[in-house]
Design an enzyme around this catalytic site. Sequence first.
Site, PDB file in Angstrom:
ATOM      1  N   GLY A  10       0.805  -1.216   0.000  1.00  0.00           N
ATOM      2  CA  GLY A  10       0.000   0.000   0.000  1.00  0.00           C
ATOM      3  C   GLY A  10       0.838   1.265   0.000  1.00  0.00           C
ATOM      4  N   LEU A  12       1.586   3.615   2.295  1.00  0.00           N
ATOM      5  CA  LEU A  12       2.573   3.769   3.360  1.00  0.00           C
ATOM      6  C   LEU A  12       3.500   2.564   3.427  1.00  0.00           C
ATOM      7  CD1 LEU A  12       3.752   5.232   5.797  1.00  0.00           C
ATOM      8  CD2 LEU A  12       1.930   4.220   7.202  1.00  0.00           C
ATOM      9  N   ASP A  33      -6.833 -10.702   6.576  1.00  0.00           N
ATOM     10  CA  ASP A  33      -7.906  -9.724   6.405  1.00  0.00           C
ATOM     11  C   ASP A  33      -8.440  -9.368   7.786  1.00  0.00           C
ATOM     12  OD1 ASP A  33     -10.191  -8.271   5.879  1.00  0.00           O
ATOM     13  OD2 ASP A  33     -10.910  -9.598   4.284  1.00  0.00           O
ATOM     14  N   ALA A  57      -6.173  -0.800   6.829  1.00  0.00           N
ATOM     15  CA  ALA A  57      -7.344  -0.201   7.486  1.00  0.00           C
ATOM     16  C   ALA A  57      -8.493  -0.096   6.496  1.00  0.00           C
ATOM     17  CB  ALA A  57      -7.013   1.188   8.025  1.00  0.00           C
ATOM     18  N   TYR A 124     -15.709   6.688  10.888  1.00  0.00           N
ATOM     19  CA  TYR A 124     -14.329   6.290  10.632  1.00  0.00           C
ATOM     20  C   TYR A 124     -13.430   6.666  11.805  1.00  0.00           C
ATOM     21  CZ  TYR A 124      -9.580   6.633   8.733  1.00  0.00           C
ATOM     22  OH  TYR A 124      -8.223   6.526   8.556  1.00  0.00           O
ATOM     23  N   LYS A 128     -11.314   4.104  14.285  1.00  0.00           N
ATOM     24  CA  LYS A 128      -9.862   4.160  14.422  1.00  0.00           C
ATOM     25  C   LYS A 128      -9.450   4.402  15.881  1.00  0.00           C
ATOM     26  CE  LYS A 128      -7.025   4.011  11.748  1.00  0.00           C
ATOM     27  NZ  LYS A 128      -6.200   2.844  11.328  1.00  0.00           N
TER      28      LYS A 128
END
Length: 288
Positions: A10, A12, A33, A57, A124, A128
């Site tokens: 991904g 990052l 997953d 995420a 969201y 998180k």
Amino acid sequence: MRIAVLGAAGQLGRDLAPRLPGEVVPLSRADLDLARPETVAPALAAARPDVFVNCAAYNFVDKAEAEPEAAAAANAWGVRLLARACADSGVRLVHFSTDYVFGLDAARTAPLTEDDPPGPLSVYGVSKLAGEYAARAASPGHLVVRTCGLYGRWGSGGKGGNFVETMLRVAGQGKPLRVVVDQRCTPSYTVDVAEAAAGLIRAGASGLYHVTNAGSCSWFEFASEIFRLAGLKPDLGTVTSAERKDPARRPPFSVLSNAKLVAAGVPSPRPWPEALAAYLAERSVKPS
């Protein structure tokens, strides 16, 4: 040291993996997953890491408002299971979080520290924040890194590119652009965040840390600097958050302080305009 990186391909992860010490074991969603609990233990057993880095995420901020269960499954419950499994196996978890855990303090003007109380405004952000708490509760040795406004050469595949690329693409199409002027944060280059995060990992840091580029701007100011550096003059104007009417509310102020990072002996990433200039200079080199 053996380090597993979930989300290694991904935005990052691609910049972080080459900067990590020791042997890196890249993992994809096919391997683990977070929304599927049954995949956690087998993936952890197969990877046999000393450190597990979670760059994955559910990050569809607006979509999460209509899919709270999906956001919670990956960002909260999946992270809780992973954190507990890592703690039980003696593995140190490094988990990435977001500035979206803030937002309630709209009058804030000073950079937010790790000791400031969070207050998310969106599904969201709530998911998180729950993941942060779960990771830290599972083991005092776990490390949580909050960052902000990520962009990098590898784009954000699931979201169709990063902010910089979106701005350049729309400008190239000759379309007018109206960019939010009342949300202040720090856009951060993945190369710089990865370098600092790798420094924390090498130092054996644990707990909660903020890692962003230095300085702050509105998204409109960020877009203006993108076009200035790119030598473009599109039809650029402003819009307020209220006028945009996005499904998910964004933090009006989410500038994060890097003071704790520096105190840990890790240099603060460069100012965001310098990072942006470096990104634009490097993006002409085709990723391999």
